[in-house]
Motif scaffolding. Structure first.
Motif, mmCIF file in Angstrom:
data_model
loop_
_atom_site.group_PDB
_atom_site.id
_atom_site.type_symbol
_atom_site.label_atom_id
_atom_site.label_comp_id
_atom_site.label_asym_id
_atom_site.label_seq_id
_atom_site.Cartn_x
_atom_site.Cartn_y
_atom_site.Cartn_z
ATOM 1 N N SER A 44 17.080 -37.008 65.952
ATOM 2 C CA SER A 44 15.830 -37.726 66.182
ATOM 3 C C SER A 44 15.941 -38.786 67.265
ATOM 4 O O SER A 44 17.036 -39.208 67.648
ATOM 5 C CB SER A 44 15.332 -38.356 64.874
ATOM 6 O OG SER A 44 16.311 -39.228 64.384
ATOM 7 N N ILE A 45 14.754 -39.162 67.759
ATOM 8 C CA ILE A 45 14.616 -40.158 68.807
ATOM 9 C C ILE A 45 13.699 -41.250 68.281
ATOM 10 O O ILE A 45 12.577 -40.971 67.859
ATOM 11 C CB ILE A 45 14.003 -39.526 70.068
ATOM 12 C CG1 ILE A 45 14.957 -38.461 70.610
ATOM 13 C CG2 ILE A 45 13.701 -40.590 71.123
ATOM 14 C CD1 ILE A 45 14.311 -37.490 71.546
ATOM 15 N N SER B 213 10.145 -38.318 67.651
ATOM 16 C CA SER B 213 10.697 -36.993 67.927
ATOM 17 C C SER B 213 9.618 -35.915 68.064
ATOM 18 O O SER B 213 9.765 -34.978 68.837
ATOM 19 C CB SER B 213 11.669 -36.583 66.825
ATOM 20 O OG SER B 213 12.611 -37.603 66.608
ATOM 21 N N GLU B 214 8.536 -36.036 67.303
ATOM 22 C CA GLU B 214 7.513 -34.993 67.303
ATOM 23 C C GLU B 214 6.347 -35.314 68.236
ATOM 24 O O GLU B 214 5.396 -34.547 68.321
ATOM 25 C CB GLU B 214 6.965 -34.814 65.873
ATOM 26 C CG GLU B 214 8.022 -34.502 64.824
ATOM 27 C CD GLU B 214 8.602 -33.104 65.004
ATOM 28 O OE1 GLU B 214 7.824 -32.174 65.302
ATOM 29 O OE2 GLU B 214 9.840 -32.957 64.890
ATOM 30 N N LEU C 112 21.549 -36.350 67.998
ATOM 31 C CA LEU C 112 20.671 -35.562 68.858
ATOM 32 C C LEU C 112 21.396 -34.320 69.390
ATOM 33 O O LEU C 112 22.485 -34.407 69.936
ATOM 34 C CB LEU C 112 20.201 -36.434 70.020
ATOM 35 C CG LEU C 112 19.000 -35.943 70.808
ATOM 36 C CD1 LEU C 112 17.756 -35.858 69.926
ATOM 37 C CD2 LEU C 112 18.741 -36.892 71.979
ATOM 38 N N ASP D 282 9.931 -43.333 64.901
ATOM 39 C CA ASP D 282 10.444 -41.998 65.208
ATOM 40 C C ASP D 282 9.401 -41.244 66.034
ATOM 41 O O ASP D 282 8.302 -40.973 65.559
ATOM 42 C CB ASP D 282 10.733 -41.259 63.897
ATOM 43 C CG ASP D 282 11.483 -39.960 64.150
ATOM 44 O OD1 ASP D 282 11.245 -39.319 65.196
ATOM 45 O OD2 ASP D 282 12.307 -39.590 63.289
#
Ligand SMILES: Nc1ncnc2c1ncn2[C@@H]1O[C@H](COP(=O)(O)OP(=O)(O)OP(=O)(O)O)[C@@H](O)[C@H]1O
Ligand SMILES: [Mg+2]
Length: 373
Positions: free
Chosen positions: A70-71, A79-80, A15, A77
Motif C-alpha cells: 500500500s501507499i 492505493s486505490e 510495495l 491510504d
C-alpha cells in the motif's frame, strides 16, 4: 530539515509490482519495498537502469497499480485512488509540453481543465512563472526556449497545481552537464521556497549526493540502504552501495580477532589490516570485504603518518587527472589498491613517485568499512 519535527508525507508499505512478460514469465519490478518519506524532504531514489525507480514513482502517482502492498499519503491510504485524486504531480524527463501553446497556456492548461476561475488562474500562473524565473518568457512557445527553460515550464506546470508531493523522474536527464548543474541548484532553491516534498529519481550518484536530504539506493527492485548522503558515502552497508556510489577499493580478508574498537583482518596479501567495527563485531574466521575510498588512502615515500594501516608496495600505474592523481599500488600477494591524491605540494605525498617505485599506502582504521555482503 529535521525529520523528528516533521510528519510522514509518503509511506510505502510492502510495495510490490509484478509485470507479466510476453513469454508468460513474471518480472519482479519492485520487490516489497518499505519507505517513509517525510514532509518537506528532498528524497531521492537512486539506482541503475531497470532497478524499479520509475515503477515506484508511477505507483505513488497512481499511474500504475501495485500488485500488493500500500501507499499512504499524509496518513491516508491512497492505493486505490486514481491519479487526479492524489495530492501529487509528476515531472518527467520528456517534458511533453504542448508545442502550439504559449508558456502561459501550457502552465494554465490543467487549471483551465479543472475550471478554476480566470482571475485565479492568471494569479497562480504569474506566481509560478516568477518562481521558476520565466516571468518574461510567458508569451513564447516551447520551441523558442532553451532545454533548461523548457524544463522550468514543465516544473511550473506541475507546481501550479499546488501538489503536496512533487515526483520528478530524471527531470534533468536530457540536459548537458553545465545546464544540469545549474538546474540542480534551481531545483533546490525552488524546493526550499515552496517547502513541499520532492521525490527525485536519478541514476546519477553525484546528482543524488548533492541534492538530497536522504537517498534510497535501489537494485533489482529492492531498497538496499536509506541514508543521508554523508552516511551513504562514508558508511555503505553493502558492497553494491559502496560500488555504486563513488569509487571504492575492495579488499577481501578474514577476521582474526577483535579488540574493543578494532577488528583485525588478514588480507590476501598475508598482512593484517585494522578497522573500527563500530560495535558490529564479527566472529573470527568470518570472510569480509574491506571497502576503502581511494581518497582516504595516503601514498608516500617519506616518514609514514601515524595511523593503524601502513603497507609497503610498488607503484604499478599513475594517472594524472589535473586536480588529482591516481596511484595503483601493488601489495604483496598481488593485492592492488588505488589511491587518489590531490595535486598540491604542501604535504609529503608521493608526488614525485614513478611507476616501479617502492611506496607505502596508509589509511586510518575508521576509513575502511567492514562488509559481509
Ligand atoms: N509496462 C511494463 N511492462 C513490463 N515490464 C516493465 C514495464 N515497465 C517497466 N518494466 C520493467 O520493470 C523493471 C523496472 O523498470 P523501471 O522503469 O522501474 O526501471 P528504472 O529504475 O526506472 O530504470 P531507468 O533508470 O532505465 O529509467 C525493468 O526490468 C523494466 O523492463
Ligand atoms: Mg526510469
Amino acid at each position: 530539515m529535521s525529520q523528528a519535527a516533521s510528519e510522514p508525507a509518503v509511506e510505502l508499505r510492502d510495495l510490490v509490482k509484478h509485470y507479466v512478460e510476453p513469454n508468460g514469465e513474471t518480472l519482479v519490478a519492485v520487490n516489497r519495498i518499505n519507505l517513509t518519506i517525510y514532509d518537506g524532504e528532498f528524497f531521492s531514489l537512486l539506482g541503475p537502469s531497470g532497478c524499479g525507480k520509475t515503477t515506484t514513482l508511477r505507483m505513488i502517482a497512481g499511474l500504475e497499480l501495485p500488485t500488493s502492498g500500500s501507499i499512504v499519503l499524509y496518513g491516508e491510504d491512497v492505493s486505490e485512488r486514481p491519479p487526479y485524486r492524489r495530492p501529487v504531480n509528476t515531472v518527467f524527463q520528456r517534458y511533453a509540453l504542448f508545442p502550439h501553446m504559449t508558456v502561459r497556456d501550457n502552465v494554465a492548461f490543467g487549471l483551465k481543465m479543472r475550471k478554476v476561475a480566470k482571475d485565479e488562474i492568471a494569479q497562480r500562473v504569474d506566481d509560478v512563472l516568477r518562481l521558476v524565473r520565466l516571468e518574461r518568457q510567458g508569451e513564447r512557445r516551447p520551441g523558442q526556449l532553451s532545454g533548461g527553460q523548457q524544463q522550468r515550464v514543465a516544473l511550473a506546470r506541475a507546481l501550479v497545481n499546488n501538489p503536496e508531493v512533487l515526483l520528478l523522474d530524471e527531470p534533468l536527464g536530457a540536459l548537458d552537464l553545465k545546464l544540469r548543474q545549474a538546474m540542480q541548484e534551481e531545483l533546490k532553491r525552488i524546493q526550499r521556497e515552496v517547502g513541499i516534498t520532492f521525490i527525485y529519481v536519478t541514476h546519477d550518484q553525484e546528482e543524488a549526493l548533492t541534492m538530497s536530504d536522504r537517498i534510497a539506493v535501489m537494485n533489482e527492485g529492492n531498497v538496499l540502504q536509506v541514508d543521508k548522503p554523508y552516511d551513504l558515502y562514508e558508511e555503505p552497508a553493502t558492497r553494491f552501495v559502496a560500488d555504486f556510489i563513488g569509487e571504492t577499493n575492495f579488499l577481501n580478508g578474514v577476521v582474526t580477532e577483535n579488540d574493543d574498537e578494532i577488528s583485525h583482518v588478514r588480507l590476501g596479501s598475508g598482512q593484517t589490516a585494522h578497522v573500527t567495527h563500530e560495535g558490529k563485531v564479527l566472529p573470527p574466521q568470518t570472510h569480509v570485504t574491506l571497502a576503502i575510498r581511494p581518497e582516504k588512502i595516503f601514498v608516500g615515500t617519506g616518514e609514514p603518518p601515524k595511523v593503524r594501516n601502513v603497507f609497503e608496495g610498488t607503484v604499478k600505474n599513475i594517472v594524472y587527472l589535473g586536480t588529482d592523481t591516481y596511484y595503483d599500488v601493488e601489495l604483496p600477494g598481488a593485492v592492488m589498491v588505488t589511491a587518489r591524491q590531490q595535486n598540491e605540494d604542501y604535504t609529503g605525498t608521493a608526488a614525485s613517485a614513478a611507476v616501479g617505485d617502492a611506496v607505502y599506502v596508509a589509511w586510518r582504521a575508521h576509513n575502511a568499512s567492514l562488509l559481509t555482503e
